[in-house]
Enzyme design. Sequence first.
Site, PDB file in Angstrom:
ATOM      1  N   TYR A 149       0.839  -1.212   0.000  1.00  0.00           N
ATOM      2  CA  TYR A 149       0.000   0.000   0.000  1.00  0.00           C
ATOM      3  C   TYR A 149       0.873   1.261   0.000  1.00  0.00           C
ATOM      4  O   TYR A 149       0.545   2.260  -0.632  1.00  0.00           O
ATOM      5  CB  TYR A 149      -0.946  -0.015   1.210  1.00  0.00           C
ATOM      6  CG  TYR A 149      -1.768   1.243   1.371  1.00  0.00           C
ATOM      7  CD1 TYR A 149      -2.601   1.698   0.361  1.00  0.00           C
ATOM      8  CD2 TYR A 149      -1.697   1.987   2.555  1.00  0.00           C
ATOM      9  CE1 TYR A 149      -3.361   2.859   0.509  1.00  0.00           C
ATOM     10  CE2 TYR A 149      -2.450   3.138   2.717  1.00  0.00           C
ATOM     11  CZ  TYR A 149      -3.273   3.577   1.703  1.00  0.00           C
ATOM     12  OH  TYR A 149      -4.012   4.718   1.857  1.00  0.00           O
ATOM     13  N   ARG A 156       1.247   6.942  -6.724  1.00  0.00           N
ATOM     14  CA  ARG A 156       0.089   7.838  -6.887  1.00  0.00           C
ATOM     15  C   ARG A 156       0.485   9.284  -6.619  1.00  0.00           C
ATOM     16  O   ARG A 156       0.210  10.170  -7.431  1.00  0.00           O
ATOM     17  CB  ARG A 156      -1.038   7.412  -5.932  1.00  0.00           C
ATOM     18  CG  ARG A 156      -2.185   8.413  -5.883  1.00  0.00           C
ATOM     19  CD  ARG A 156      -3.407   7.880  -5.136  1.00  0.00           C
ATOM     20  NE  ARG A 156      -3.154   7.551  -3.725  1.00  0.00           N
ATOM     21  CZ  ARG A 156      -4.108   7.156  -2.880  1.00  0.00           C
ATOM     22  NH1 ARG A 156      -5.353   7.011  -3.305  1.00  0.00           N
ATOM     23  NH2 ARG A 156      -3.812   6.869  -1.627  1.00  0.00           N
ATOM     24  N   TYR A 209      -1.135  12.563   6.974  1.00  0.00           N
ATOM     25  CA  TYR A 209      -0.729  11.487   7.889  1.00  0.00           C
ATOM     26  C   TYR A 209       0.770  11.588   8.160  1.00  0.00           C
ATOM     27  O   TYR A 209       1.559  11.866   7.256  1.00  0.00           O
ATOM     28  CB  TYR A 209      -0.999  10.110   7.259  1.00  0.00           C
ATOM     29  CG  TYR A 209      -2.416   9.595   7.333  1.00  0.00           C
ATOM     30  CD1 TYR A 209      -3.383  10.167   8.150  1.00  0.00           C
ATOM     31  CD2 TYR A 209      -2.782   8.480   6.578  1.00  0.00           C
ATOM     32  CE1 TYR A 209      -4.673   9.657   8.196  1.00  0.00           C
ATOM     33  CE2 TYR A 209      -4.072   7.959   6.620  1.00  0.00           C
ATOM     34  CZ  TYR A 209      -5.017   8.554   7.430  1.00  0.00           C
ATOM     35  OH  TYR A 209      -6.287   8.037   7.472  1.00  0.00           O
ATOM     36  N   ARG A 222     -11.596  13.115   2.289  1.00  0.00           N
ATOM     37  CA  ARG A 222     -12.552  12.252   2.986  1.00  0.00           C
ATOM     38  C   ARG A 222     -13.877  12.149   2.246  1.00  0.00           C
ATOM     39  O   ARG A 222     -14.620  11.192   2.410  1.00  0.00           O
ATOM     40  CB  ARG A 222     -12.789  12.786   4.400  1.00  0.00           C
ATOM     41  CG  ARG A 222     -11.539  12.788   5.266  1.00  0.00           C
ATOM     42  CD  ARG A 222     -10.957  11.400   5.432  1.00  0.00           C
ATOM     43  NE  ARG A 222      -9.763  11.380   6.292  1.00  0.00           N
ATOM     44  CZ  ARG A 222      -9.028  10.300   6.506  1.00  0.00           C
ATOM     45  NH1 ARG A 222      -9.350   9.147   5.929  1.00  0.00           N
ATOM     46  NH2 ARG A 222      -7.965  10.355   7.278  1.00  0.00           N
ATOM     47  N   GLU A 329     -14.211  -1.257   6.298  1.00  0.00           N
ATOM     48  CA  GLU A 329     -14.179   0.092   5.747  1.00  0.00           C
ATOM     49  C   GLU A 329     -15.525   0.329   5.058  1.00  0.00           C
ATOM     50  O   GLU A 329     -16.070  -0.560   4.420  1.00  0.00           O
ATOM     51  CB  GLU A 329     -13.021   0.203   4.749  1.00  0.00           C
ATOM     52  CG  GLU A 329     -12.786   1.597   4.234  1.00  0.00           C
ATOM     53  CD  GLU A 329     -11.466   1.705   3.475  1.00  0.00           C
ATOM     54  OE1 GLU A 329     -10.397   1.441   4.066  1.00  0.00           O
ATOM     55  OE2 GLU A 329     -11.516   2.036   2.279  1.00  0.00           O
TER      56      GLU A 329
HETATM   57  C1  3EB Z   1      -7.850   5.671   5.923  1.00  0.00           C
HETATM   58  O1  3EB Z   1      -8.718   6.447   6.348  1.00  0.00           O
HETATM   59  C2  3EB Z   1      -8.302   4.309   5.523  1.00  0.00           C
HETATM   60  O2  3EB Z   1      -5.461   5.422  -0.056  1.00  0.00           O
HETATM   61  O3  3EB Z   1      -7.065   6.070  -1.378  1.00  0.00           O
HETATM   62  C3  3EB Z   1      -9.483   5.049   2.854  1.00  0.00           C
HETATM   63  C4  3EB Z   1      -9.855   5.695   1.676  1.00  0.00           C
HETATM   64  C5  3EB Z   1      -8.184   4.586   3.000  1.00  0.00           C
HETATM   65  C6  3EB Z   1      -8.917   5.872   0.645  1.00  0.00           C
HETATM   66  C7  3EB Z   1      -6.646   5.639  -0.285  1.00  0.00           C
HETATM   67  C8  3EB Z   1      -7.263   4.761   1.964  1.00  0.00           C
HETATM   68  C9  3EB Z   1      -7.633   5.412   0.797  1.00  0.00           C
HETATM   69  O4  3EB Z   1      -6.651   5.963   5.864  1.00  0.00           O
HETATM   70  C10 3EB Z   1      -7.750   3.867   4.235  1.00  0.00           C
END
Ligand code: 3EB
Length: 341
Positions: A149, A156, A209, A222, A329
């Site tokens: 990932y 990306r 993050y 989000r 999820e």
């Molecule tokens: C998170 O909140 C959970 O890498 O495109 C959720 C939605 C998550 C999209 C992405 C990853 C992605 O981090 C993982």
Amino acid sequence: MTLRLISQTLQPTDAARVSRETRAVLGGALLGQPSGLAVPLWPVQRIAAPVLGAGAAVVEESWQADQTLLSGQSEGIVWSRAGNLLYGVIDLDESLFAVSLASTPLQAASNEAYRRIFRLLEAQQLPHLWRVWNYLADITGESHGLERYRQFNIGRQDAFLEFCRGATGNVPAACAIGLAESPLSIAFMAGDQPAVPVENPRQVSAYHYPAAYGPRSPTFSRAALVYPPGQEILFISGTASIVGHQTVHPGDVVGQCREALTNVAAVVAEANRLGRSLPYALNELSYRVYVRHAGDFPAVRETLSPLIGAKAEAVYLQADICRADLLLEIEAVASHTLGNS
Ligand code: 3EB
């Protein structure tokens, strides 16, 4: 123009029922493991994850447009366009990409897929990426010394930066999910108008993050509010049991389920603050729920059902989430018409 998401459950014997209509279907996805279903003629993302609670069913999700479509292929992207809105799908076999000092094969494939998408969007003059659906094999596995990932996230983000798009703030809604034996598969929707990105006040934005989660942050918002003419669509990204940037309720699937839905509710509240239409309610969303362990499905459905309303549309799939400690999820979508005013 109005875009409508139609979801229909097909039994494996229903081959003829897969929508072969091309005039109205912009594109969509086939969820589940079809054996012998007819091939849709529109751009389709195959999400070969077991559909939970529906026997051997396959779920067809298609976006129907009430406008003439223009279709094409570009560098392996199968796409279709209705007015100033485009849906496309690209599948790449990462084994065709070489390892180099600079890049793992998955990182290179991810980067290449996004570069091709951005080239197509520039050529079509529909530069704004609204929503992206990302699937890859073995998402939490490690190779070349880095979790897969995280490799995907590097490829990306590099593509966003290489195309001068920036990797914070104005980024699409998305999900990134692990599927057994999947090629890297990316579907996307884009338009001529920018999306309004929505963040979750309970969570650190994913693009911020800390480095503990990988050398590059994930490039997604989000949620996104997008505006086909006369319409507002709310795309809620994959949403998990994360508060701040940390996983909460490890090992507790019911706790994670409640927390993830609390996050969805917080994103909906934020979208309602930023949107132009009447407020969205949890019971009008269409949900896609990814559950890591099929055995958790009854508990997840029992927990969610009263919270989202028994009548809310929800498809449950067994799939891997991008952090090993995440058990589920939730993503969602809803649409409102806009007045003429
Ligand atoms: C998170 O909140 C959970 O890498 O495109 C959720 C939605 C998550 C999209 C992405 C990853 C992605 O981090 C993982």
